[in-house]
Scaffold this motif. Structure first.
Motif, PDB file in Angstrom:
ATOM      1  N   CYS A   1     -28.643  24.801   7.857  1.00 11.77           N
ATOM      2  CA  CYS A   1     -27.878  24.118   6.803  1.00 11.77           C
ATOM      3  C   CYS A   1     -27.633  22.648   7.143  1.00 11.77           C
ATOM      4  O   CYS A   1     -27.377  21.838   6.250  1.00 11.77           O
ATOM      5  N   ILE A   2     -27.636  22.337   8.423  1.00 17.35           N
ATOM      6  CA  ILE A   2     -27.526  20.938   8.834  1.00 17.35           C
ATOM      7  C   ILE A   2     -28.547  20.705   9.941  1.00 17.35           C
ATOM      8  O   ILE A   2     -29.058  21.650  10.532  1.00 17.35           O
ATOM      9  N   ARG A   3     -28.836  19.426  10.186  1.00 16.64           N
ATOM     10  CA  ARG A   3     -29.676  19.107  11.343  1.00 16.64           C
ATOM     11  C   ARG A   3     -28.974  17.997  12.109  1.00 16.64           C
ATOM     12  O   ARG A   3     -28.092  17.322  11.559  1.00 16.64           O
ATOM     13  N   SER A   4     -29.337  17.822  13.383  1.00 17.73           N
ATOM     14  CA  SER A   4     -28.654  16.806  14.175  1.00 17.73           C
ATOM     15  C   SER A   4     -29.656  15.859  14.804  1.00 17.73           C
ATOM     16  O   SER A   4     -30.818  16.190  14.981  1.00 17.73           O
ATOM     17  N   TYR A   5     -29.197  14.682  15.091  1.00 13.35           N
ATOM     18  CA  TYR A   5     -30.039  13.699  15.795  1.00 13.35           C
ATOM     19  C   TYR A   5     -29.112  12.794  16.597  1.00 13.35           C
ATOM     20  O   TYR A   5     -27.935  12.664  16.278  1.00 13.35           O
ATOM     21  N   TRP A   6     -29.681  12.199  17.661  1.00 14.28           N
ATOM     22  CA  TRP A   6     -28.857  11.342  18.521  1.00 14.28           C
ATOM     23  C   TRP A   6     -28.902   9.905  18.032  1.00 14.28           C
ATOM     24  O   TRP A   6     -29.962   9.400  17.684  1.00 14.28           O
ATOM     25  N   GLY A   7     -27.754   9.274  18.001  1.00 15.92           N
ATOM     26  CA  GLY A   7     -27.680   7.868  17.621  1.00 15.92           C
ATOM     27  C   GLY A   7     -28.186   7.004  18.761  1.00 15.92           C
ATOM     28  O   GLY A   7     -28.396   7.489  19.862  1.00 15.92           O
ATOM     29  N   ASP A   8     -28.402   5.728  18.475  1.00 13.75           N
ATOM     30  CA  ASP A   8     -28.903   4.859  19.550  1.00 13.75           C
ATOM     31  C   ASP A   8     -27.841   3.828  19.939  1.00 13.75           C
ATOM     32  O   ASP A   8     -28.071   2.627  19.884  1.00 13.75           O
ATOM     33  N   GLU A   9     -26.666   4.343  20.321  1.00  8.18           N
ATOM     34  CA  GLU A   9     -25.593   3.455  20.753  1.00  8.18           C
ATOM     35  C   GLU A   9     -26.018   2.743  22.037  1.00  8.18           C
ATOM     36  O   GLU A   9     -26.598   3.362  22.931  1.00  8.18           O
ATOM     37  N   THR A  10     -25.740   1.467  22.072  1.00  6.01           N
ATOM     38  CA  THR A  10     -26.131   0.721  23.275  1.00  6.01           C
ATOM     39  C   THR A  10     -25.045   0.787  24.334  1.00  6.01           C
ATOM     40  O   THR A  10     -25.319   0.729  25.518  1.00  6.01           O
ATOM     41  N   THR A  11     -23.782   0.918  23.884  1.00  4.53           N
ATOM     42  CA  THR A  11     -22.704   0.996  24.872  1.00  4.53           C
ATOM     43  C   THR A  11     -22.060   2.377  24.795  1.00  4.53           C
ATOM     44  O   THR A  11     -21.936   2.955  23.722  1.00  4.53           O
ATOM     45  N   GLY A  12     -21.659   2.887  25.954  1.00  2.80           N
ATOM     46  CA  GLY A  12     -20.949   4.163  26.004  1.00  2.80           C
ATOM     47  C   GLY A  12     -21.862   5.339  25.740  1.00  2.80           C
ATOM     48  O   GLY A  12     -23.084   5.220  25.711  1.00  2.80           O
ATOM     49  N   ALA A  13     -21.251   6.514  25.536  1.00  2.00           N
ATOM     50  CA  ALA A  13     -22.017   7.749  25.356  1.00  2.00           C
ATOM     51  C   ALA A  13     -22.731   7.735  24.012  1.00  2.00           C
ATOM     52  O   ALA A  13     -22.260   7.119  23.055  1.00  2.00           O
ATOM     53  N   ARG A  14     -23.880   8.436  23.957  1.00  4.43           N
ATOM     54  CA  ARG A  14     -24.594   8.535  22.695  1.00  4.43           C
ATOM     55  C   ARG A  14     -23.816   9.460  21.763  1.00  4.43           C
ATOM     56  O   ARG A  14     -23.115  10.352  22.198  1.00  4.43           O
ATOM     57  N   ARG A  15     -23.966   9.211  20.451  1.00  8.21           N
ATOM     58  CA  ARG A  15     -23.309  10.082  19.481  1.00  8.21           C
ATOM     59  C   ARG A  15     -24.329  11.026  18.890  1.00  8.21           C
ATOM     60  O   ARG A  15     -25.463  10.647  18.637  1.00  8.21           O
ATOM     61  N   ARG A  16     -23.860  12.251  18.636  1.00 11.64           N
ATOM     62  CA  ARG A  16     -24.752  13.197  17.985  1.00 11.64           C
ATOM     63  C   ARG A  16     -24.367  13.263  16.514  1.00 11.64           C
ATOM     64  O   ARG A  16     -23.271  13.701  16.168  1.00 11.64           O
ATOM     65  N   TYR A  17     -25.269  12.812  15.676  1.00 10.03           N
ATOM     66  CA  TYR A  17     -25.010  12.784  14.243  1.00 10.03           C
ATOM     67  C   TYR A  17     -25.522  14.056  13.583  1.00 10.03           C
ATOM     68  O   TYR A  17     -26.495  14.649  14.038  1.00 10.03           O
ATOM     69  N   TYR A  18     -24.850  14.438  12.516  1.00  8.64           N
ATOM     70  CA  TYR A  18     -25.284  15.601  11.752  1.00  8.64           C
ATOM     71  C   TYR A  18     -25.586  15.178  10.331  1.00  8.64           C
ATOM     72  O   TYR A  18     -24.915  14.302   9.778  1.00  8.64           O
ATOM     73  N   ALA A  19     -26.613  15.802   9.756  1.00  7.95           N
ATOM     74  CA  ALA A  19     -26.998  15.512   8.371  1.00  7.95           C
ATOM     75  C   ALA A  19     -27.166  16.836   7.645  1.00  7.95           C
ATOM     76  O   ALA A  19     -27.556  17.842   8.240  1.00  7.95           O
ATOM     77  N   ILE A  20     -26.865  16.829   6.356  1.00  5.55           N
ATOM     78  CA  ILE A  20     -26.972  18.060   5.568  1.00  5.55           C
ATOM     79  C   ILE A  20     -28.422  18.251   5.115  1.00  5.55           C
ATOM     80  O   ILE A  20     -29.146  17.285   4.907  1.00  5.55           O
TER      81      ILE A  20
ATOM     82  N   LEU B   1     -18.024  14.570  25.397  1.00  6.24           N
ATOM     83  CA  LEU B   1     -17.539  13.435  26.169  1.00  6.24           C
ATOM     84  C   LEU B   1     -17.365  12.202  25.285  1.00  6.24           C
ATOM     85  O   LEU B   1     -16.322  11.554  25.302  1.00  6.24           O
ATOM     86  N   GLY B   2     -18.401  11.916  24.477  1.00  6.38           N
ATOM     87  CA  GLY B   2     -18.353  10.748  23.608  1.00  6.38           C
ATOM     88  C   GLY B   2     -17.205  10.833  22.622  1.00  6.38           C
ATOM     89  O   GLY B   2     -16.431   9.886  22.456  1.00  6.38           O
ATOM     90  N   ASN B   3     -17.079  11.992  21.993  1.00  2.00           N
ATOM     91  CA  ASN B   3     -16.039  12.161  20.982  1.00  2.00           C
ATOM     92  C   ASN B   3     -14.636  12.136  21.575  1.00  2.00           C
ATOM     93  O   ASN B   3     -13.719  11.573  20.993  1.00  2.00           O
TER      94      ASN B   3
END
Lengths: 109, 219
Positions: free
Chosen positions: A58-77, B30-32
């Motif tokens: 029902c959703i899929r996820s992908y990693w953002g390309d943040e340059t600073t700090g931890a990467r974010r995991r984004y979700y899309a419907i 961790l990020g969140n």
């Protein structure tokens, strides 16, 4: 009240993702704000739901390309997610009408 | 700062094998959590208040973490990579020793050309063995790798608060020893004897470490 909401966690998350792709904290903040601070999902609930929805397709996820700090995991419907959302909304409308009707009590004179 | 949060999340995943799923969940959490913590600080909450609120917001993560625990397939894969790594390391080490042995043996040969050839063979063998080691390491998926140094070191530092201090002190110590060695050697020009500084410095460093370790135990 949290018991009643639990059944709708999936739909609440889908509704948020319908607007735009989002990551855990941002989505939770949006839910908290929209509900006037009344509803805040626990991280544990949030991520368990994400994983369940993802394995159901029902959703899929992908990693953002943040340059600073931890990467974010984004979700899309996904399309499947949209269908589930519409279905759940229709169910809710029916449910609401039934309960509204049933709870309309008037004391007989 | 948010180190406390990092340590908390690290603690949650203590003993959880580093499967891809587990590592991803950890990074996501961790990020969140960091972002939430920083938001609380921005709202004007105190350090400890922000920490408590962040931890409280997590809820019970046990069930979630149980979902990323490894299955039988993961265990088999892990075993395969562990064996492959052990075998290739053994081959590489044997090759290094073989190369050294060839050079030593060539010293016995009467012609000079043989010795040059031996050194060339040594270099080729070293290149091959090193390539094998690098290939083994690089081609092992991250979740099957041995825990990296950083993690191990972080755990060590948690177990002995002050481990970082020792590390810093010892770094400084060796810089001082090197300086002393160079200065005395150049001033006295007695290179033949100044090397004695090194074994003495090694002995002294062992003593310093022991003394510090004993003092911690008392505390």
């Amino acid at each position: 009240m949290s018991d009643m909401i639990r059944g709708y966690t999936d739909t609440i998350i889908l509704a948020q993702l319908l607007r735009h792709d989002s990551y855990g904290y941002e989505l939770n903040k949006a839910v908290a704000q929209a509900s006037g601070g009344l509803l805040e999902l626990k991280e544990a609930t949030l991520y368990t739901t994400f994983r369940r929805l993802e394995s159901a397709g029902c959703i899929r996820s992908y990693w953002g390309d943040e340059t600073t700090g931890a990467r974010r995991r984004y979700y899309a419907i996904t399309e499947l997610g949209r269908a589930l959302y519409r279905e759940n909304c229709a169910d809710w409308q029916t449910f609401k009408t039934i309960i509204d009707t049933l709870l309309q009590g008037e004391e007989e004179p | 700062m948010s180190q406390k949060i990092d340590r908390y999340v690290q603690g949650l995943f203590e003993g959880v094998p580093r499967t891809k799923k587990a590592l991803e969940l950890k990074e996501e959490l961790l990020g969140n959590m960091r972002e939430r913590y920083e938001d609380y600080l921005r709202e004007g909450k105190s350090d400890s208040e922000a920490y408590s609120l962040t931890v409280a917001s997590m809820g019970d993560l046990d069930e979630l973490i149980a979902q990323v625990m490894p299955d039988e397939h993961f265990r088999q894969e892990a075993q395969y990579y562990r064996r492959r790594s052990a075998r290739n390391t053994a081959i590489a080490v044997a090759t290094y020793i073989l190369g050294a042995a060839i050079v030593v043996a060539s010293a016995l040969a009467p012609w000079e050309g043989v010795q040059i050839l031996a050194v060339v063979i040594l270099l080729v063998l070293v290149a091959g063995a090193t390539a094998l080691l690098i290939y083994t390491e690089m081609s092992t998926p991250v979740e099957y790798r041995e825990e990296d140094q950083d993690d191990r070191w972080m755990k060590e530092a948690q177990r002995h608060p002050g481990g970082q201090t020792v590390k810093a002190v010892m770094n400084l110590y060796w810089i001082v020893v090197t300086t002393v060695y160079l200065v005395t050697s150049f001033l006295t020009a007695a290179w033949g004897i100044t090397w004695i500084i090194w074994p003495l410095a090694g002995l002294l460093s062992a003593i310093i470490r022991t003394v510090i370790a004993l003092r911690w135990q008392h505390e």
